[in-house]
Design a protein around this motif. Sequence first.
Motif, PDB file in Angstrom:
ATOM      1  N   ASP A  34     -29.372  12.604 -33.148  1.00 48.66           N
ATOM      2  CA  ASP A  34     -29.827  13.928 -32.934  1.00 48.66           C
ATOM      3  C   ASP A  34     -30.003  14.347 -31.720  1.00 48.66           C
ATOM      4  OD1 ASP A  34     -32.191  12.414 -31.996  1.00 48.66           O
ATOM      5  OD2 ASP A  34     -33.535  12.842 -33.439  1.00 48.66           O
ATOM      6  N   ALA A  35     -30.650  15.372 -31.342  1.00 50.32           N
ATOM      7  CA  ALA A  35     -30.649  16.075 -30.089  1.00 50.32           C
ATOM      8  C   ALA A  35     -31.496  15.119 -29.125  1.00 50.32           C
ATOM      9  CB  ALA A  35     -31.446  17.316 -30.034  1.00 50.32           C
ATOM     10  N   MET A  36     -32.064  14.097 -29.614  1.00 49.23           N
ATOM     11  CA  MET A  36     -33.004  13.183 -28.551  1.00 49.23           C
ATOM     12  C   MET A  36     -32.094  11.718 -28.542  1.00 49.23           C
ATOM     13  SD  MET A  36     -36.796  14.045 -29.855  1.00 49.23           S
ATOM     14  CE  MET A  36     -37.430  12.674 -29.025  1.00 49.23           C
ATOM     15  N   GLY A  37     -30.856  11.866 -29.164  1.00 44.84           N
ATOM     16  CA  GLY A  37     -30.355  10.485 -29.023  1.00 44.84           C
ATOM     17  C   GLY A  37     -30.582   9.442 -29.991  1.00 44.84           C
ATOM     18  N   ARG A  38     -31.489   9.867 -30.884  1.00 44.06           N
ATOM     19  CA  ARG A  38     -31.857   8.907 -31.799  1.00 44.06           C
ATOM     20  C   ARG A  38     -30.764   8.887 -33.092  1.00 44.06           C
ATOM     21  NH1 ARG A  38     -37.541  11.576 -33.180  1.00 44.06           N
ATOM     22  NH2 ARG A  38     -36.142  13.252 -33.750  1.00 44.06           N
ATOM     23  N   ILE A  39     -30.346   7.672 -33.829  1.00 47.45           N
ATOM     24  CA  ILE A  39     -29.590   7.662 -34.817  1.00 47.45           C
ATOM     25  C   ILE A  39     -30.182   7.540 -36.074  1.00 47.45           C
ATOM     26  CG2 ILE A  39     -27.566   6.221 -35.755  1.00 47.45           C
ATOM     27  CD1 ILE A  39     -27.043   7.246 -32.783  1.00 47.45           C
ATOM     28  N   PHE A  40     -29.739   8.515 -37.076  1.00 48.60           N
ATOM     29  CA  PHE A  40     -30.301   8.490 -38.319  1.00 48.60           C
ATOM     30  C   PHE A  40     -29.068   8.169 -39.431  1.00 48.60           C
ATOM     31  CE2 PHE A  40     -33.723  10.673 -36.172  1.00 48.60           C
ATOM     32  CZ  PHE A  40     -34.764  10.294 -36.618  1.00 48.60           C
ATOM     33  N   TYR A  41     -29.648   7.422 -40.346  1.00 51.13           N
ATOM     34  CA  TYR A  41     -28.947   7.346 -41.592  1.00 51.13           C
ATOM     35  C   TYR A  41     -29.780   7.811 -42.778  1.00 51.13           C
ATOM     36  CZ  TYR A  41     -26.614   3.925 -38.848  1.00 51.13           C
ATOM     37  OH  TYR A  41     -26.082   3.307 -37.565  1.00 51.13           O
TER      38      TYR A  41
END
Length: 123
Positions: A34-41
């Motif tokens: 996402d825009a904050m550099g977090r990764i989501f599944y």
Amino acid sequence: MFTHVMVGADDIAAAKAFYDAIFAALDIPAGKADAMGRIFYRVPTGAFGITRPIDGRAASVANGGTIGFAAASPEQVKAWHDAGIAAGGSTCDDPPGERKGFGAYAAYLRDPTGHKLCVSCPV
């Protein structure tokens, strides 16, 4: 009951490589940043995320905590475990196999940060 699970990691790239590998064994697509550099599944039942700790401190693991994932078959459990080892995880607890008295076939890993993970399916 749950909308998401989020774990901390100091090395987001290593964590993403690990989770991409184990989730691929469960037919879950690679994570997206996402825009904050977090990764989501994301799946229809919820989401799993990886983030650097927001407070700026080092990531840590939950003592006694385990995050469990569902698999469709013992073969998928084994593929998940093998993918995790190949991607920098380490096995913990008993090797993959049937858990007598629980009606489940399961495997346990620690991710590169040390979070304890389990995958299981009914037998």
